[in-house]
Scaffold this active site. Structure first.
Site, short mmCIF file in Angstrom:
data_model
loop_
_atom_site.label_atom_id
_atom_site.label_comp_id
_atom_site.label_asym_id
_atom_site.label_seq_id
_atom_site.Cartn_x
_atom_site.Cartn_y
_atom_site.Cartn_z
CG ASP A 135 -10.88 -0.87 -22.60
OD1 ASP A 135 -12.25 -1.17 -22.84
OD2 ASP A 135 -9.95 -1.88 -22.81
CD GLU A 160 0.73 -4.86 11.43
OE1 GLU A 160 1.01 -3.85 10.84
OE2 GLU A 160 -0.35 -5.41 11.40
N PRO A 179 0.85 -1.20 0.22
CG PRO A 179 0.04 -1.16 2.23
CD PRO A 179 0.63 -2.09 1.23
NE ARG A 220 -9.25 -5.76 -20.37
CZ ARG A 220 -9.47 -4.63 -21.00
NH1 ARG A 220 -8.31 -3.76 -20.88
NH2 ARG A 220 -10.21 -4.73 -21.68
N1 SAM Z 1 1.48 -2.69 7.82
C1 SAM Z 1 1.41 -2.46 6.20
C2 SAM Z 1 1.30 -0.80 6.12
O1 SAM Z 1 0.49 -0.04 6.84
O2 SAM Z 1 1.95 -0.27 4.89
C3 SAM Z 1 0.18 -3.17 5.58
C4 SAM Z 1 0.37 -4.63 5.65
S1 SAM Z 1 -0.93 -5.08 4.63
C5 SAM Z 1 -2.03 -5.86 5.98
C6 SAM Z 1 -0.39 -6.75 4.27
C7 SAM Z 1 0.18 -6.91 2.71
O3 SAM Z 1 -1.03 -6.89 1.88
C8 SAM Z 1 1.01 -5.83 2.41
O4 SAM Z 1 2.72 -6.22 2.60
C9 SAM Z 1 0.95 -5.85 0.76
O5 SAM Z 1 1.68 -7.07 0.06
C10 SAM Z 1 -0.44 -6.32 0.64
N2 SAM Z 1 -1.26 -4.90 0.39
C11 SAM Z 1 -2.06 -4.54 1.16
N3 SAM Z 1 -2.92 -3.29 0.52
C12 SAM Z 1 -2.19 -3.21 -0.82
C13 SAM Z 1 -2.72 -2.20 -1.56
N4 SAM Z 1 -3.41 -1.25 -1.40
N5 SAM Z 1 -1.80 -2.52 -2.81
C14 SAM Z 1 -0.88 -3.68 -2.94
N6 SAM Z 1 -0.74 -4.41 -2.07
C15 SAM Z 1 -1.55 -4.37 -0.70
#
Ligand code: SAM
Length: 246
Positions: free
Chosen positions: A170, A117, A90, A155
């Site tokens: 698109d 986490e 994220p 795609r």
């Molecule tokens: N503690 C982290 C933070 O606050 O940045 C979030 C960890 S999340 C619960 C667990 C995993 O989900 C991340 O390591 C990532 O691989 C994935 N993930 C969660 N949200 C995502 C997003 N919006 N885009 C891409 N990967 C995501």
């Protein structure tokens, strides 16, 4: 295009790639996908892949060693390429259609799915080459983001879509949202299909579609218009909508 996906939950990928266009893309050889279980690369006898965070706090953090070993083993199989190694996070740059086009130009992508986490910072510091987020929200893992990327990129590979020009029309392809679509019946519960679409006049249809795409983008995503490549006439059309307060 070859995708290597590293995950602690390989079973999540069983059906999403076994349906519709992705299935056909794979059976016709446009894409191949290998799912790698990170747990298989843990060196201890219990195959531990996560641990508590240094400094305290709740939750678990994915250990660096199994992830490094997994990536190294995968790349060793074919050392001729240095594909992008992408951590789903994220905190990464936001995935857009433009990023999808950029990724589609690679012959191979490695996608690392985090959990809990997240992953130990050293994975980010010295293993991955890119970090991608699918939006400003937090999911439980990187598996769904990895599926989103595989779908959006696949795609765009020439030959995957039945109509080769479809992806270029698109939403987001040229900075605008797509025009409204209609199919049979021409009239449905009192709602008619616009006459122009039934007219057989291709030039008039194209003009109508372009105007609708402009209007729709103006109404729903005016932020996109700032970067869209518009002709003077199209800009004047947008200005006229704005002047009329629509
Ligand atoms: N503690 C982290 C933070 O606050 O940045 C979030 C960890 S999340 C619960 C667990 C995993 O989900 C991340 O390591 C990532 O691989 C994935 N993930 C969660 N949200 C995502 C997003 N919006 N885009 C891409 N990967 C995501």
């Amino acid at each position: 295009m070859h995708f290597d996906i590293l995950t602690l939950f390989p079973d999540m990928f069983v059906t999403p790639f076994e349906e519709s266009i992705l299935k056909r893309a794979s059976s016709q050889g446009f894409v191949s996908i290998d799912i790698h279980n990170i747990r298989d690369y843990a060196s201890d006898k219990h195959h531990v892949t996560d641990d508590t965070p240094y400094g305290g706090g709740g939750g678990m953090v994915m250990k660096p060693e199994p992830i490094f070993r997994a990536v190294e083993a995968i790349l060793e199989e074919d050392s001729s390429e240095s594909p992008p190694i992408i951590l789903l996070s994220p905190q990464g740059r936001v995935f857009t259609q433009k990023v999808a086009w950029e990724l589609a130009s690679n012959p191979r992508l490695v996608l690392i799915c985090g959990r809990y986490e997240g992953v130990d910072e050293r994975v980010r510091e010295s293993l991955v080459t890119d970090e991608i987020s699918i939006g400003d929200y937090v999911l439980t893992g990187g598996e769904i983001p990895a599926m989103v990327i595989v779908d959006a990129v696949t795609r765009l590979i020439p030959g995957v879509l039945g109509d080769p020009a479809a992806a270029a029309k698109d939403s987001h392809a040229d900075g605008l949202l797509e025009y409204p679509q209609y199919t049979r019946p021409a009239e449905f519960r009192g709602h008619a299909t616009p006459e122009v679409l039934l007219s057989g006049n291709h030039a008039a249809v194209e003009l109508w579609r372009r105007r609708k795409a402009l209007r729709r983008t103006y109404e729903r995503r005016p932020d996109l218009l700032r970067l869209a490549d518009l002709t003077e006439e199209e800009q004047a059309f947008i200005d006229s909508l704005r002047a009329r307060g629509e």
